[in-house]
Write an enzyme that holds these catalytic residues in place. Sequence first.
Site, PDB file in Angstrom:
ATOM      1  N   ARG A  25       8.335  -8.676  -7.229  1.00 59.52           N
ATOM      2  CA  ARG A  25       6.938  -8.952  -7.620  1.00 59.52           C
ATOM      3  C   ARG A  25       6.871  -9.279  -9.115  1.00 59.52           C
ATOM      4  O   ARG A  25       6.143 -10.159  -9.555  1.00 59.52           O
ATOM      5  CB  ARG A  25       6.020  -7.787  -7.288  1.00 59.52           C
ATOM      6  CG  ARG A  25       4.567  -8.219  -7.447  1.00 59.52           C
ATOM      7  CD  ARG A  25       3.513  -7.193  -7.081  1.00 59.52           C
ATOM      8  NE  ARG A  25       3.959  -6.200  -6.159  1.00 59.52           N
ATOM      9  CZ  ARG A  25       3.628  -4.912  -6.250  1.00 59.52           C
ATOM     10  NH1 ARG A  25       2.874  -4.487  -7.240  1.00 59.52           N
ATOM     11  NH2 ARG A  25       4.047  -4.051  -5.353  1.00 59.52           N
ATOM     12  N   ILE A  89       0.583  -2.237 -12.610  1.00 52.78           N
ATOM     13  CA  ILE A  89      -0.079  -2.918 -11.498  1.00 52.78           C
ATOM     14  C   ILE A  89       0.708  -2.558 -10.247  1.00 52.78           C
ATOM     15  O   ILE A  89       1.856  -2.964 -10.084  1.00 52.78           O
ATOM     16  CB  ILE A  89      -0.183  -4.446 -11.722  1.00 52.78           C
ATOM     17  CG1 ILE A  89       1.099  -5.022 -12.330  1.00 52.78           C
ATOM     18  CG2 ILE A  89      -1.350  -4.784 -12.626  1.00 52.78           C
ATOM     19  CD1 ILE A  89       1.045  -6.531 -12.488  1.00 52.78           C
ATOM     20  N   MET A 181       2.587   6.655  -6.288  1.00 50.76           N
ATOM     21  CA  MET A 181       3.741   7.493  -6.621  1.00 50.76           C
ATOM     22  C   MET A 181       4.180   7.464  -8.096  1.00 50.76           C
ATOM     23  O   MET A 181       5.256   7.972  -8.403  1.00 50.76           O
ATOM     24  CB  MET A 181       4.920   7.103  -5.705  1.00 50.76           C
ATOM     25  CG  MET A 181       4.576   7.292  -4.225  1.00 50.76           C
ATOM     26  SD  MET A 181       5.926   6.897  -3.104  1.00 50.76           S
ATOM     27  CE  MET A 181       7.032   8.252  -3.424  1.00 50.76           C
ATOM     28  N   ASP A 205      -2.324   0.278   2.030  1.00 50.26           N
ATOM     29  CA  ASP A 205      -2.187   1.168   3.189  1.00 50.26           C
ATOM     30  C   ASP A 205      -3.475   1.960   3.386  1.00 50.26           C
ATOM     31  O   ASP A 205      -3.951   2.592   2.432  1.00 50.26           O
ATOM     32  CB  ASP A 205      -1.050   2.175   2.947  1.00 50.26           C
ATOM     33  CG  ASP A 205       0.274   1.489   2.693  1.00 50.26           C
ATOM     34  OD1 ASP A 205       0.984   1.221   3.651  1.00 50.26           O
ATOM     35  OD2 ASP A 205       0.565   1.177   1.510  1.00 50.26           O
TER      36      ASP A 205
HETATM   37  N1  HPA Z   1       1.348   6.670  -0.178  1.00 45.90           N
HETATM   38  C1  HPA Z   1       2.005   6.794  -1.331  1.00 45.90           C
HETATM   39  N2  HPA Z   1       2.308   5.763  -2.100  1.00 45.90           N
HETATM   40  C2  HPA Z   1       1.903   4.548  -1.718  1.00 45.90           C
HETATM   41  C3  HPA Z   1       1.217   4.339  -0.537  1.00 45.90           C
HETATM   42  C4  HPA Z   1       0.926   5.463   0.286  1.00 45.90           C
HETATM   43  O1  HPA Z   1       0.321   5.333   1.364  1.00 45.90           O
HETATM   44  N3  HPA Z   1       0.977   3.011  -0.431  1.00 45.90           N
HETATM   45  C5  HPA Z   1       1.505   2.416  -1.527  1.00 45.90           C
HETATM   46  N4  HPA Z   1       2.074   3.343  -2.306  1.00 45.90           N
END
Ligand code: HPA
Length: 235
Positions: A25, A89, A181, A205
């Site tokens: 990316r 980002i 995270m 997500d």
């Molecule tokens: N959980 C934790 N970190 C993430 C997620 C998730 O659903 N999606 C993108 N990074």
Amino acid sequence: MTTLHINAKLKDFSKRVLIAGDPLRVKYIAEKYFKNSVQITNVRSMLGYTGMYKNKKISIMSHGIGIPSCMLYVQELIKYFNVKKIIRIGTCGVIDNDINLHDILISIGACTNSKINRLRFKNYDLSAIANFNLLYKAKKISKKMGLKVRFGNFFTSDFFYEPNRKVFNLMQKFNILAIEMETVALYSLALELKIKALSICTVTDHIYKNKKVSVNDRILLCNDMIELALETIIL
Ligand code: HPA
């Protein structure tokens, strides 16, 4: 100055750096948005680039996944490459029914299930907060760009695959906006080392709705967030 994880020279980096987890990316952003983009580091394939955006020197660096990985790159950028402003980002998961895939979320602060701040801050609770100046600029620019952006509290987790799904109910109860995270690592270091930091994420997500952006689309979907981050960091 070459470090253990970044084989660039001091002058290769701008004082303004965007960071993102995925090296591909990072490459995509540098090639699409920077003029005269040059690759400046490639240790472990964790790519970094410098170029020009609207006549300002700007860099972008990848940091991998999770607090330990993000932390070592951010620490080296600040301590050895004299970086003064960092905007992450990234991508995130959400639990709120009113938030959808592709929405842009900005972190005012971040809590965590990691022990890093307890270790770093002698067992006190650190308020891992964004730089107000960057928050304010991001708000102004998002309005000018006509983007719907939400501001709130992020949860930086040591898990992508959360072993205890009841934790999501607790996060909902405490009005957590996004789960990702890395943000708490960036904010903790920025506070200690006195630089400006901000974390912006695009939703990839939806945990309760069980919806996901595909791997290929993850690289491509973030254009609004990228422009918002670029405009904010050069202002
Ligand atoms: N959980 C934790 N970190 C993430 C997620 C998730 O659903 N999606 C993108 N990074």
